[in-house]
Design a protein around this motif. Structure first.
Motif, PDB file in Angstrom:
ATOM      1  N   VAL A   1      -3.494  12.130  13.819  1.00 15.01           N
ATOM      2  CA  VAL A   1      -2.636  12.033  12.636  1.00 15.01           C
ATOM      3  C   VAL A   1      -1.651  10.872  12.789  1.00 15.01           C
ATOM      4  O   VAL A   1      -1.459  10.077  11.864  1.00 15.01           O
ATOM      5  N   ILE A   2      -1.058  10.759  13.965  1.00 20.81           N
ATOM      6  CA  ILE A   2      -0.102   9.676  14.217  1.00 20.81           C
ATOM      7  C   ILE A   2      -0.809   8.322  14.115  1.00 20.81           C
ATOM      8  O   ILE A   2      -0.276   7.379  13.533  1.00 20.81           O
ATOM      9  N   GLN A   3      -2.027   8.233  14.648  1.00 22.79           N
ATOM     10  CA  GLN A   3      -2.777   6.980  14.584  1.00 22.79           C
ATOM     11  C   GLN A   3      -3.083   6.601  13.136  1.00 22.79           C
ATOM     12  O   GLN A   3      -3.005   5.436  12.758  1.00 22.79           O
ATOM     13  N   THR A   4      -3.395   7.598  12.311  1.00 21.29           N
ATOM     14  CA  THR A   4      -3.638   7.347  10.896  1.00 21.29           C
ATOM     15  C   THR A   4      -2.381   6.802  10.235  1.00 21.29           C
ATOM     16  O   THR A   4      -2.435   5.844   9.451  1.00 21.29           O
ATOM     17  N   ASP A   5      -1.241   7.407  10.540  1.00 17.53           N
ATOM     18  CA  ASP A   5       0.035   6.932   9.995  1.00 17.53           C
ATOM     19  C   ASP A   5       0.293   5.487  10.400  1.00 17.53           C
ATOM     20  O   ASP A   5       0.706   4.669   9.575  1.00 17.53           O
ATOM     21  N   ILE A   6       0.050   5.176  11.666  1.00 15.32           N
ATOM     22  CA  ILE A   6       0.250   3.809  12.160  1.00 15.32           C
ATOM     23  C   ILE A   6      -0.636   2.837  11.374  1.00 15.32           C
ATOM     24  O   ILE A   6      -0.168   1.789  10.919  1.00 15.32           O
ATOM     25  N   SER A   7      -1.883   3.202  11.190  1.00 14.16           N
ATOM     26  CA  SER A   7      -2.822   2.328  10.469  1.00 14.16           C
ATOM     27  C   SER A   7      -2.382   2.090   9.034  1.00 14.16           C
ATOM     28  O   SER A   7      -2.443   0.955   8.531  1.00 14.16           O
ATOM     29  N   LEU A   8      -1.927   3.136   8.364  1.00 18.20           N
ATOM     30  CA  LEU A   8      -1.475   2.999   6.977  1.00 18.20           C
ATOM     31  C   LEU A   8      -0.246   2.099   6.875  1.00 18.20           C
ATOM     32  O   LEU A   8      -0.157   1.254   5.978  1.00 18.20           O
ATOM     33  N   ILE A   9       0.682   2.264   7.783  1.00 20.04           N
ATOM     34  CA  ILE A   9       1.892   1.437   7.764  1.00 20.04           C
ATOM     35  C   ILE A   9       1.555  -0.014   8.095  1.00 20.04           C
ATOM     36  O   ILE A   9       2.104  -0.941   7.495  1.00 20.04           O
ATOM     37  N   GLU A  10       0.627  -0.215   9.034  1.00 23.27           N
ATOM     38  CA  GLU A  10       0.209  -1.587   9.361  1.00 23.27           C
ATOM     39  C   GLU A  10      -0.424  -2.272   8.148  1.00 23.27           C
ATOM     40  O   GLU A  10      -0.157  -3.449   7.888  1.00 23.27           O
ATOM     41  N   LYS A  11      -1.236  -1.534   7.389  1.00 24.13           N
ATOM     42  CA  LYS A  11      -1.849  -2.100   6.182  1.00 24.13           C
ATOM     43  C   LYS A  11      -0.772  -2.455   5.161  1.00 24.13           C
ATOM     44  O   LYS A  11      -0.823  -3.517   4.533  1.00 24.13           O
ATOM     45  N   ALA A  12       0.195  -1.567   4.978  1.00 21.17           N
ATOM     46  CA  ALA A  12       1.288  -1.830   4.034  1.00 21.17           C
ATOM     47  C   ALA A  12       2.101  -3.047   4.476  1.00 21.17           C
ATOM     48  O   ALA A  12       2.499  -3.874   3.647  1.00 21.17           O
ATOM     49  N   LEU A  13       2.335  -3.163   5.770  1.00 18.45           N
ATOM     50  CA  LEU A  13       3.068  -4.305   6.313  1.00 18.45           C
ATOM     51  C   LEU A  13       2.326  -5.610   6.052  1.00 18.45           C
ATOM     52  O   LEU A  13       2.911  -6.605   5.629  1.00 18.45           O
ATOM     53  N   GLU A  14       1.023  -5.592   6.252  1.00 20.49           N
ATOM     54  CA  GLU A  14       0.211  -6.792   5.988  1.00 20.49           C
ATOM     55  C   GLU A  14       0.280  -7.178   4.514  1.00 20.49           C
ATOM     56  O   GLU A  14       0.380  -8.357   4.180  1.00 20.49           O
ATOM     57  N   GLU A  15       0.214  -6.190   3.621  1.00 21.22           N
ATOM     58  CA  GLU A  15       0.319  -6.471   2.188  1.00 21.22           C
ATOM     59  C   GLU A  15       1.660  -7.084   1.830  1.00 21.22           C
ATOM     60  O   GLU A  15       1.733  -8.013   1.034  1.00 21.22           O
ATOM     61  N   LEU A  16       2.723  -6.561   2.418  1.00 22.80           N
ATOM     62  CA  LEU A  16       4.060  -7.131   2.171  1.00 22.80           C
ATOM     63  C   LEU A  16       4.129  -8.579   2.637  1.00 22.80           C
ATOM     64  O   LEU A  16       4.688  -9.427   1.950  1.00 22.80           O
ATOM     65  N   LYS A  17       3.554  -8.837   3.801  1.00 23.24           N
ATOM     66  CA  LYS A  17       3.569 -10.209   4.326  1.00 23.24           C
ATOM     67  C   LYS A  17       2.773 -11.159   3.442  1.00 23.24           C
ATOM     68  O   LYS A  17       3.154 -12.311   3.257  1.00 23.24           O
ATOM     69  N   LYS A  18       1.666 -10.666   2.883  1.00 22.95           N
ATOM     70  CA  LYS A  18       0.857 -11.502   1.990  1.00 22.95           C
ATOM     71  C   LYS A  18       1.615 -11.855   0.711  1.00 22.95           C
ATOM     72  O   LYS A  18       1.448 -12.925   0.162  1.00 22.95           O
ATOM     73  N   GLN A  19       2.436 -10.922   0.243  1.00 18.12           N
ATOM     74  CA  GLN A  19       3.181 -11.127  -0.980  1.00 18.12           C
ATOM     75  C   GLN A  19       4.340 -12.113  -0.810  1.00 18.12           C
ATOM     76  O   GLN A  19       4.901 -12.578  -1.778  1.00 18.12           O
ATOM     77  N   GLY A  20       4.654 -12.383   0.424  1.00 14.93           N
ATOM     78  CA  GLY A  20       5.664 -13.395   0.675  1.00 14.93           C
ATOM     79  C   GLY A  20       6.960 -12.813   1.043  1.00 14.93           C
ATOM     80  O   GLY A  20       8.021 -13.164   1.003  1.00 14.93           O
TER      81      GLY A  20
END
Length: 51
Positions: free
Chosen positions: A32-51
């Motif tokens: 469960v914790i690993q899933t949470d980490i993966s979801l947050i990492e994806k969100a972080l990447e999206e934020l970085k792409k948006q500038g």
């Protein structure tokens, strides 16, 4: 909230969850914790792409 602040918060949350993951003895919770980490990492990447 600014994107830079959101990125910082997400990064700190990922670090905190990785510590929890390393210290967790319950294999189901580790997943469960690993899933949470993966979801947050994806969100972080999206934020970085948006500038």
């Amino acid at each position: 909230m600014g994107r830079r602040l959101e990125c910082t918060i997400f990064s700190h949350e990922i670090k905190r969850l990785r510590i929890d993951h390393d210290n967790c003895k319950n294999e189901k919770m580790k997943a469960v914790i690993q899933t949470d980490i993966s979801l947050i990492e994806k969100a972080l990447e999206e934020l970085k792409k948006q500038g």
